[in-house]
Design a protein around this motif. Structure first.
Motif, mmCIF file in Angstrom:
data_model
loop_
_atom_site.group_PDB
_atom_site.id
_atom_site.type_symbol
_atom_site.label_atom_id
_atom_site.label_comp_id
_atom_site.label_asym_id
_atom_site.label_seq_id
_atom_site.Cartn_x
_atom_site.Cartn_y
_atom_site.Cartn_z
ATOM 1 N N GLY A 407 32.267 32.478 56.842
ATOM 2 C CA GLY A 407 33.516 31.732 57.261
ATOM 3 C C GLY A 407 34.489 31.214 56.476
ATOM 4 O O GLY A 407 35.377 30.255 56.958
ATOM 5 N N THR A 408 34.409 31.700 55.230
ATOM 6 C CA THR A 408 35.561 31.197 54.264
ATOM 7 C C THR A 408 36.097 32.439 53.796
ATOM 8 O O THR A 408 36.073 32.822 52.603
ATOM 9 C CB THR A 408 34.930 30.632 53.135
ATOM 10 N N PRO A 409 36.809 33.199 54.832
ATOM 11 C CA PRO A 409 37.438 34.370 54.426
ATOM 12 C C PRO A 409 38.444 34.438 53.232
ATOM 13 O O PRO A 409 39.173 33.117 53.181
ATOM 14 C CB PRO A 409 38.191 34.973 55.543
ATOM 15 N N VAL A 410 38.846 35.126 52.439
ATOM 16 C CA VAL A 410 39.502 35.293 51.125
ATOM 17 C C VAL A 410 40.934 35.693 51.645
ATOM 18 O O VAL A 410 41.123 36.753 52.453
ATOM 19 C CB VAL A 410 39.193 36.012 49.914
ATOM 20 N N ASP A 411 42.136 35.075 51.282
ATOM 21 C CA ASP A 411 43.395 35.515 51.589
ATOM 22 C C ASP A 411 44.001 36.505 50.537
ATOM 23 O O ASP A 411 44.412 37.427 50.892
ATOM 24 C CB ASP A 411 44.366 34.359 51.735
ATOM 25 N N VAL A 412 43.432 36.444 49.275
ATOM 26 C CA VAL A 412 44.103 37.264 48.169
ATOM 27 C C VAL A 412 43.125 37.574 47.414
ATOM 28 O O VAL A 412 42.530 36.503 46.776
ATOM 29 C CB VAL A 412 45.291 36.466 47.491
ATOM 30 N N ALA A 413 42.945 38.850 46.875
ATOM 31 C CA ALA A 413 41.867 39.247 45.961
ATOM 32 C C ALA A 413 42.854 39.716 44.570
ATOM 33 O O ALA A 413 44.104 40.111 45.054
ATOM 34 C CB ALA A 413 40.935 40.438 46.369
ATOM 35 N N VAL A 414 42.275 39.628 43.680
ATOM 36 C CA VAL A 414 42.917 40.070 42.175
ATOM 37 C C VAL A 414 41.945 40.786 41.334
ATOM 38 O O VAL A 414 40.798 40.417 41.264
ATOM 39 C CB VAL A 414 43.282 38.659 41.422
ATOM 40 N N ALA A 415 42.442 41.889 41.094
ATOM 41 C CA ALA A 415 41.676 42.639 39.963
ATOM 42 C C ALA A 415 42.939 43.462 39.195
ATOM 43 O O ALA A 415 43.931 43.428 39.462
ATOM 44 C CB ALA A 415 41.015 43.731 40.623
ATOM 45 N N HIS A 416 42.489 43.529 37.914
ATOM 46 C CA HIS A 416 43.286 44.158 36.895
ATOM 47 C C HIS A 416 43.714 45.653 37.153
ATOM 48 O O HIS A 416 44.936 45.972 37.137
ATOM 49 C CB HIS A 416 42.909 43.891 35.364
ATOM 50 N N GLU A 417 42.669 46.496 37.349
ATOM 51 C CA GLU A 417 42.685 47.775 37.453
ATOM 52 C C GLU A 417 43.135 48.139 38.882
ATOM 53 O O GLU A 417 42.419 47.813 39.929
ATOM 54 C CB GLU A 417 41.504 48.615 36.891
ATOM 55 N N PRO A 418 44.096 48.722 39.357
ATOM 56 C CA PRO A 418 44.453 49.327 40.573
ATOM 57 C C PRO A 418 43.199 50.192 41.230
ATOM 58 O O PRO A 418 42.997 49.802 42.347
ATOM 59 C CB PRO A 418 45.562 50.158 40.673
#
Length: 538
Positions: A407-418
């Protein structure tokens, strides 16, 4: 002795004598009978047909004459709201509209596709009309109607003058070249036909929404407020008139304050995120980032890695300006960043280090990320999309699904490699990455938007390795505070090493275009990894 009289010359003349006395003349062919058809002489054995050279010559006369006519007399001066402008048509291979605001710079619009470009030069501010707007602010509500009327009137005058200009120019040049009135009039007629065809092409491809995604240059790249905030450009549907009115109004303010650019006042309900990446030890990046934070009133910075170059402990002091930026700093490890770098940043109060899919809520948005599984600071060419990258992406995707289930969905994910970021498709609305040193955006098959940032450090010392220096790139992302949807983003591009250029362009997601139905806050992704398509290297 009797005399015998000589015979007169007209009686029985001596034929031999007469033949000798007759003058010799060339033998002439007898004239043809009246009404007979004279035979036409065909071209000689070395003659060539001259139709194509003649047509090409006439075409060159038409194009050059029309162009000269537009340059000389093909412009009109017309007031648009509180400013005086000069409108002109200019030959172009791509078309579009260019609005010049000297000495502040210019903005370009992809308004149409035709062999002519519309140039609008803002010459000066009319003090009487500008003062009237300042004294009576209520008149701003009707400014869009006034601007639309002025632009329409100016466009009509420009069309008529352009017709006269191209016909006059082509006719005059045709008369000078051919010295025959008939050929000169033909050149003028063809020029008018060419202008009419260009106008039809511009009308057929006219895009009034182009004002939503302008490209700024010069000092105007520091004033993106000329097109309004992200919330207004999404909710307003009468795009062309209202945005043009807002543009003119803000230009009025620019001239009113003369030496000071107007402060950018974003919508209070908009969350502003500055995305940077691949700084690579360029100390100039911190000044640029600080300027963007102040100018755009940024709420949070996201750094998608490769802040360092070799990842040594001796480089850690380079990171100290991060603590002075005054806003939260979300960071993931790149392949040039060591675990020592990560530990150094974790000790800073305003830094949020994301790794192993851990999620944090920062500035109203929920972020989750994972560090690059490889540490390759030797600058060697590392192929993208390796097994280690995809495995890291799978781990991040699993963490994102767990967050959604809790119930705590993430808005933005971040990773270095596409390639790692692609593995999150269907589990998050937006994923940010870097590594490639050039920006790009795409929507993945299950609806996740992948935004790859260029190098905010201009590739660091690598900028001198290529023939041309890499540009410095960053982005401002606008999110709706209520639904956490991405509304728009501004791509910022500065000239690389030794260059002094700047460009800002605004972009809208397809679902946020005027009249479109807003998309969901999160993509409807697959239930598990078994339903995901196989990842491919970018």
């Amino acid at each position: 002795m009797a005399r015998v009289p000589a015979a007169p010359p007209d009686h029985t003349p001596n034929r031999t004598w007469n033949r000798l006395r007759r003058p010799r003349t060339a033998t002439r062919p007898s004239a043809p009978a009246r009404g007979a058809v004279r035979p036409r002489r065909g071209p000689g054995p070395g003659a060539r047909p001259r139709a194509w050279p003649s047509a090409l010559g006439l075409g060159a006369v038409v194009v050059v004459g029309a162009w000269l006519g537009l340059l000389v007399v093909g412009s009109v001066r017309t007031p648009v709201g509180p400013v005086n402008t000069t409108m002109a048509l200019r030959p172009s291979l791509t078309g579009g509209t260019r609005i010049n605001v000297p000495p502040l710079g210019a903005l370009s619009l992809d308004s149409h596709v035709a062999p002519v470009r519309l140039d609008v030069d803002v010459d000066q501010l009319d003090p009487l009309r500008a003062q009237a707007l300042v004294d009576h602010p209520e008149r701003l509500s009707g400014l869009q109607d006034e601007v639309a009327h002025d632009v329409g009137h100016g466009a009509l005058d420009l069309a008529l003058r352009s017709c006269v200009a191209v016909v006059s120019g082509a006719t005059a040049l045709g008369l000078a070249v051919y010295r025959r009135p008939r050929r000169a009039l033909a050149a003028g007629g063809l020029a008018l036909t060419l202008l009419a065809a260009s106008g039809a092409s511009a009308y057929a491809t006219w895009n009034p929404n182009s004002v939503l995604e302008p490209r700024f240059s010069g000092l105007l790249s520091s004033a993106p407020s000329l097109v309004g905030d992200a919330r207004s450009i999404v909710t307003e549907f009468d795009v062309y008139q209202e945005e043009l009115a807002r543009l003119v109004t803000n230009v009025t303010k620019l001239y009113d304050v003369t030496s000071t650019l107007p402060a950018y006042r974003p919508d209070p309900s908009t969350i502003r995120v500055l995305h940077v990446s691949d700084i690579h030890l360029n100390p100039a990046s911190w000044k640029i980032i600080a300027s963007l934070v102040e100018q755009y009133e940024v709420d949070v910075i996201v750094d998608s890695g490769d802040t360092m170059d070799h990842g040594t402990a001796a480089e850690n002091g380079f990171l100290d300006p991060v603590g002075e930026l005054g806003v939260p700093y979300v960071w993931v490890r790149g392949n040039h960043d060591s675990l020592s770098t990560q530990r150094y940043l974790r000790r800073m109060k305003n830094v949020h280090v994301l790794d192993d899919g851990r999620a944090e809520t920062v500035a109203g948005l929920r972020f989750a990320g994972i560090g690059d599984p490889q540490f390759t600071p030797d600058r060697s060419a590392r192929p993208g999309g390796g097994a280690a990258e995809r495995l890291a992406g799978d781990r991040l995707a699993t963490a994102l699904r767990d967050q959604r289930a809790a119930g705590t969905p993430v808005d933005v994910a971040v990773a270095h490699e596409p390639s790692a970021a692609r593995e999150t498709d269907g589990t998050v609305p937006l994923v940010l990455a870097g590594h490639l040193h050039h920006e790009g955006t795409e929507v993945l098959p299950y609806g996740t938007r992948l935004r790859v940032e260029g190098s905010t450090g201009g590739s660091g010392l690598r900028a001198v390795e290529g023939e041309h220096p890499d540009p410095i790139e960053a982005s401002i992302l606008y999110f709706d505070r209520a639904g956490h949807r991405l509304q728009a983003w501004d791509s910022i591009r500065l000239g690389g090493l030794g260059l002094a250029t700047a460009e800002v362009s605004r972009h809208l997601p397809e679902e946020n275009q005027p009249g479109a139905t807003p998309g969901p806050t999160a993509p409807a992704g697959p239930a598990g990894p078994s339903r995901r398509p196989s990842a491919t290297a970018p």
